[in-house]
Design an enzyme around this catalytic site. Structure first.
Site, PDB file in Angstrom:
ATOM      1  CE1 TYR A   1      37.157  -1.261  97.082  1.00 42.82           C
ATOM      2  CE2 TYR A   1      34.903  -1.117  98.080  1.00 42.82           C
ATOM      3  CZ  TYR A   1      36.242  -1.648  98.240  1.00 42.82           C
ATOM      4  OH  TYR A   1      36.476  -2.652  98.862  1.00 42.82           O
TER       5      TYR A   1
ATOM      6  CB  CYS B   1      17.950  -4.926 110.512  1.00 43.74           C
ATOM      7  SG  CYS B   1      19.355  -4.112 109.698  1.00 43.74           S
TER       8      CYS B   1
ATOM      9  CG  ASP C   1      33.867  -7.015 107.947  1.00 42.11           C
ATOM     10  OD1 ASP C   1      34.756  -7.499 107.167  1.00 42.11           O
ATOM     11  OD2 ASP C   1      32.831  -6.645 107.716  1.00 42.11           O
TER      12      ASP C   1
ATOM     13  CG  ASP D   1      35.614  -4.688 103.446  1.00 42.02           C
ATOM     14  OD1 ASP D   1      36.433  -3.930 102.997  1.00 42.02           O
ATOM     15  OD2 ASP D   1      34.383  -4.609 103.407  1.00 42.02           O
TER      16      ASP D   1
HETATM   17  C1  LIG Z   1      32.083  -3.380  98.962  1.00 41.23           C
HETATM   18  C2  LIG Z   1      31.692  -2.306  98.726  1.00 41.23           C
HETATM   19  C3  LIG Z   1      31.261  -1.593  97.565  1.00 41.23           C
HETATM   20  C4  LIG Z   1      31.209  -2.651  96.413  1.00 41.23           C
HETATM   21  O1  LIG Z   1      32.138  -3.395  96.052  1.00 41.23           O
HETATM   22  P1  LIG Z   1      32.017  -4.562  94.844  1.00 41.23           P
HETATM   23  O2  LIG Z   1      33.402  -5.374  95.110  1.00 41.23           O
HETATM   24  O3  LIG Z   1      31.939  -3.764  93.642  1.00 41.23           O
HETATM   25  O4  LIG Z   1      30.946  -5.466  95.323  1.00 41.23           O
HETATM   26  C5  LIG Z   1      31.170  -0.164  97.199  1.00 41.23           C
HETATM   27  N1  LIG Z   1      31.435   0.568  98.162  1.00 41.23           N
HETATM   28  C6  LIG Z   1      32.058   0.194  99.495  1.00 41.23           C
HETATM   29  C7  LIG Z   1      32.052   1.504 100.549  1.00 41.23           C
HETATM   30  C8  LIG Z   1      31.935  -0.996  99.754  1.00 41.23           C
HETATM   31  O5  LIG Z   1      32.289  -1.456 101.043  1.00 41.23           O
HETATM   32  S1  SF4 Z   2      24.039  -7.968 108.875  1.00 39.44           S
HETATM   33 FE1  SF4 Z   2      23.375  -5.859 109.968  1.00 39.44          FE
HETATM   34  S2  SF4 Z   2      22.725  -4.436 108.486  1.00 39.44           S
HETATM   35 FE2  SF4 Z   2      22.470  -6.720 107.687  1.00 39.44          FE
HETATM   36  S3  SF4 Z   2      20.721  -7.376 108.198  1.00 39.44           S
HETATM   37 FE3  SF4 Z   2      22.066  -8.010 109.608  1.00 39.44          FE
HETATM   38  S4  SF4 Z   2      21.950  -6.505 111.213  1.00 39.44           S
HETATM   39 FE4  SF4 Z   2      20.981  -5.659 109.402  1.00 39.44          FE
END
Ligand SMILES: *Cc1c(COP(=O)(O)O)cnc(C)c1O
Ligand code: SF4
Length: 353
Positions: free
Chosen positions: A93, A105, A272, A309
């Site tokens: 962005y 994690c 996703d 996304d």
């Molecule tokens: C989701 C994301 C953001 C943040 O997006 P917002 O809509 O501002 O919460 C920023 N950078 C990346 C690469 C993302 O995937």
């Molecule tokens: S979604 Fe993926 S990065 Fe997030 S806490 Fe779970 S394992 Fe970790």
């Protein structure tokens, strides 16, 4: 060693323990855990009420993870091609970026978007994180930095502080956001010492990740309270998951409990298109219907924005007619914020029982 680190060491990563506890075939669990890393904290495990419930599905390896699905990808969000520093800094962005600071994690979510990376043990080189911070310094347009991972709160306080301090030294970095799942999976991590450190780096936001109301028990609510009491605004990013929270009553309970814990539900994400997650997929219409079942029926603040996304790094997009511009069977046409067109392959609507 701090108490939370000792608790983390007691997490379960041996499939045999799970096989015995839930009477599951050990060889199958081993095969899945050999492909996609497995670990679950004792705390998260204790939230499971029965085999196959919304907590179980999130953390216990499932043979469906090994099923092929031509719609699913290793890097659905195109984080590879959009990296400013490979594996460390992603910019998709105009004015903000995501900095990966940890490859670990507390529990590995079976639906993780970054399965390709955290699916196996990786070593995270602190020197590369420094490279990422240097890169942010050279990009004056980056006013908002999302500190992510893995889970940034699995770093020690001193390591995390050194990252935050260096980010705060950059004049154009206005806000810092940290994404973490620890309140749900390792609530002991949110210590008084941690929040005392964090509050020195305001304006700092924390985005938590909670998917099911059963994750909000007194221990996790107390962890959220410590963060909120440090003046840290809390948001939640929830992933819509089949068999976990794709039900109006469960989702409503989750969102209301979050608000009560002073967490504003921010985004509800369509899962996703990550390989190994086909058993979690829901049709886009399910998310739209769920939001419809909430809007005006409960506190407006409790209702997150439903977003997808887009595959290929086109970015996040909502469902207004300007963005969801049409469909052709299973193919849904989207237009992103830059006006670019992107197709999304939906799952077929399930036949009602
Ligand atoms: C989701 C994301 C953001 C943040 O997006 P917002 O809509 O501002 O919460 C920023 N950078 C990346 C690469 C993302 O995937
Ligand atoms: S979604 Fe993926 S990065 Fe997030 S806490 Fe779970 S394992 Fe970790």
């Amino acid at each position: 060693m701090e108490r939370w680190q000792k608790i983390l060491q007691s997490a379960v990563s041996d499939p045999a323990v799970i096989a015995k506890k839930f009477q599951l075939p050990e060889d199958t669990l081993r095969r899945v855990a050999g492909t996609f890393r497995f670990r679950v904290t004792k705390h998260f495990l204790s939230l499971i009420k029965e085999k196959g419930d919304g907590i179980f599905r999130q953390c216990i390896p499932d043979p469906a993870e090994l099923e092929d699905d031509p719609d699913l990808m290793k890097d659905p969000l195109g984080e590879g091609p959009h990296a400013l520093v490979p594996g460390i800094l992603v910019k998709r962005y105009p004015d903000r970026c995501m900095l990966f600071v940890s490859g670990e994690c507390a529990s590995y979510c079976r639906f993780c978007t970054r399965k390709r990376r955290f699916g196996q043990k990786i070593d995270f080189d602190p020197a590369r994180v420094e490279e990422g911070i240097d890169c942010i310094r050279k990009h004056p347009e980056l006013r908002d930095v999302l500190v992510s991972g893995g889970d940034p709160f699995l770093l020690t306080d001193s390591r995390l502080e050194s990252i935050l301090r260096r980010l705060r030294e950059i004049p154009h970095v206005e806000i810092i956001r940290i994404g973490t799942r620890t309140p749900s999976v390792l609530p002991e991590r949110i210590t008084v010492k941690l929040v005392r450190m964090l509050k020195k780096y305001h304006p700092l936001y924390v985005n938590v990740h909670v998917n099911h109301p059963a994750e909000l028990v007194p221990k996790s609510i107390a962890a959220l309270e410590r963060l909120a009491d440090a003046g840290i605004p809390l948001r939640c990013q929830t992933v819509l998951l089949k068999g976990v929270n794709d039900d109006p009553a469960i989702l409503k309970e989750l969102l209301q409990k979050l608000l009560k814990a002073r967490v504003k539900p921010y985004y509800l994400f369509q899962c996703d298109l990550v390989y190994g997650t086909r058993h979690f997929r829901t049709p886009l219409q399910r998310g739209i219907d769920l939001i419809d079942s909430l809007q005006c029926w409960t506190t407006g603040m409790a209702v997150p924005r439903f977003m997808v996304d887009l595959p290929g790094g086109f970015g996040k997009v909502g469902f207004s007619p300007e963005h969801r511009i049409g469909s052709d069977g299973r193919i849904i046409h989207f237009r992103n914020y830059r006006g670019e067109l992107c197709d999304y392959r939906d799952v077929p609507e399930e036949v009602p029982e």
